[in-house]
Write an enzyme that holds these catalytic residues in place. Structure first.
Site, PDB file in Angstrom:
ATOM      1  N   HIS A 165       0.867  -1.168   0.000  1.00 22.73           N
ATOM      2  CA  HIS A 165       0.000   0.000   0.000  1.00 22.73           C
ATOM      3  C   HIS A 165       0.911   1.227   0.000  1.00 22.73           C
ATOM      4  O   HIS A 165       2.117   1.122   0.246  1.00 22.73           O
ATOM      5  CB  HIS A 165      -0.878   0.021   1.250  1.00 22.73           C
ATOM      6  CG  HIS A 165      -2.011  -0.969   1.198  1.00 22.73           C
ATOM      7  ND1 HIS A 165      -2.922  -1.108   2.202  1.00 22.73           N
ATOM      8  CD2 HIS A 165      -2.369  -1.854   0.227  1.00 22.73           C
ATOM      9  CE1 HIS A 165      -3.806  -2.045   1.879  1.00 22.73           C
ATOM     10  NE2 HIS A 165      -3.482  -2.506   0.689  1.00 22.73           N
ATOM     11  N   GLU A 187       1.351   3.686   2.089  1.00 20.02           N
ATOM     12  CA  GLU A 187       2.059   3.973   3.330  1.00 20.02           C
ATOM     13  C   GLU A 187       3.246   3.026   3.497  1.00 20.02           C
ATOM     14  O   GLU A 187       4.337   3.437   3.897  1.00 20.02           O
ATOM     15  CB  GLU A 187       1.121   3.811   4.538  1.00 20.02           C
ATOM     16  CG  GLU A 187      -0.118   4.680   4.511  1.00 20.02           C
ATOM     17  CD  GLU A 187      -1.309   3.983   3.879  1.00 20.02           C
ATOM     18  OE1 GLU A 187      -1.143   3.303   2.840  1.00 20.02           O
ATOM     19  OE2 GLU A 187      -2.421   4.129   4.421  1.00 20.02           O
ATOM     20  N   CYS A 206      -5.427   1.751   6.298  1.00 21.70           N
ATOM     21  CA  CYS A 206      -6.248   0.571   6.566  1.00 21.70           C
ATOM     22  C   CYS A 206      -5.969   0.036   7.969  1.00 21.70           C
ATOM     23  O   CYS A 206      -4.854   0.090   8.480  1.00 21.70           O
ATOM     24  CB  CYS A 206      -6.036  -0.504   5.506  1.00 21.70           C
ATOM     25  SG  CYS A 206      -4.348  -1.128   5.367  1.00 21.70           S
ATOM     26  N   CYS A 263      -1.838  -0.813   7.513  1.00 24.82           N
ATOM     27  CA  CYS A 263      -0.973   0.364   7.434  1.00 24.82           C
ATOM     28  C   CYS A 263      -1.046   1.195   8.709  1.00 24.82           C
ATOM     29  O   CYS A 263      -0.064   1.806   9.115  1.00 24.82           O
ATOM     30  CB  CYS A 263      -1.352   1.223   6.234  1.00 24.82           C
ATOM     31  SG  CYS A 263      -0.940   0.428   4.681  1.00 24.82           S
TER      32      CYS A 263
HETATM   33 ZN    ZN Z   1      -2.986  -0.090   3.854  1.00 23.37          ZN
END
Ligand code: ZN
Length: 147
Positions: free
Chosen positions: A53, A55, A78, A87
């Site tokens: 992701h 991040e 998330c 994350c």
């Molecule tokens: Zn994430």
């Protein structure tokens, strides 16, 4: 020298996220910028499902404690462990000092939980920065599928 504000760094994060289409789909195109003392130290964007992701990509390139770092993320981090670790938990484990989020994640698995996790860990959270602009770009890609 004029110091950049939250809006300008969020605009950079948004810019990061616009370059990942269509390879990130069905993950939503999210951008992340890490800033220390008004200087961008890392950038990230969401990759194909199962890969980083936004991040996680930014965190990977920035070693050490991030207590003096502000993370600008276009979407709420998330909170759940899907195909990749949460994350929000990753940011907390790196001692991130401050997270600035443009918009809430309406995904039923997240929906405020990511922000709640950060706050519960003592992280300063600022919401809604550049929210309208980010939402106009990002909303069509939300809830397209599993992350
Ligand atoms: Zn994430």
């Amino acid at each position: 020298m004029r110091v950049k504000g939250h809006g300008e760094f969020m605009a950079l994060a948004l810019e990061q996220s616009t370059q990942v289409l269509p390879s990130c789909l069905p993950n939503p195109p999210v951008g992340c910028v890490l800033v220390r003392s008004s200087v961008v130290v890392a950038t990230g964007f969401t990759q194909a499902p199962g890969r980083h992701h936004a991040e996680a990509m930014a965190l990977q390139s920035t070693p050490g404690s991030l207590h003096d770092v502000i993370a600008y993320v276009t979407l709420e981090p998330c909170s759940f462990y899907g195909r990749t670790p949460s994350c929000a938990v990753s940011l907390i484990s790196r001692s991130i000092g401050h997270v600035v989020v443009a918009m809430h994640d309406p995904d039923s698995r997240n929906n405020g939980r990511g922000i709640a996790l950060l706050k519960a860990a003592g992280v300063t959270v600022t919401e809604g920065v550049l929210g309208k602009e980010v939402s106009a770009f990002l909303t069509p890609y939300l809830n397209l599928g599993l992350k």
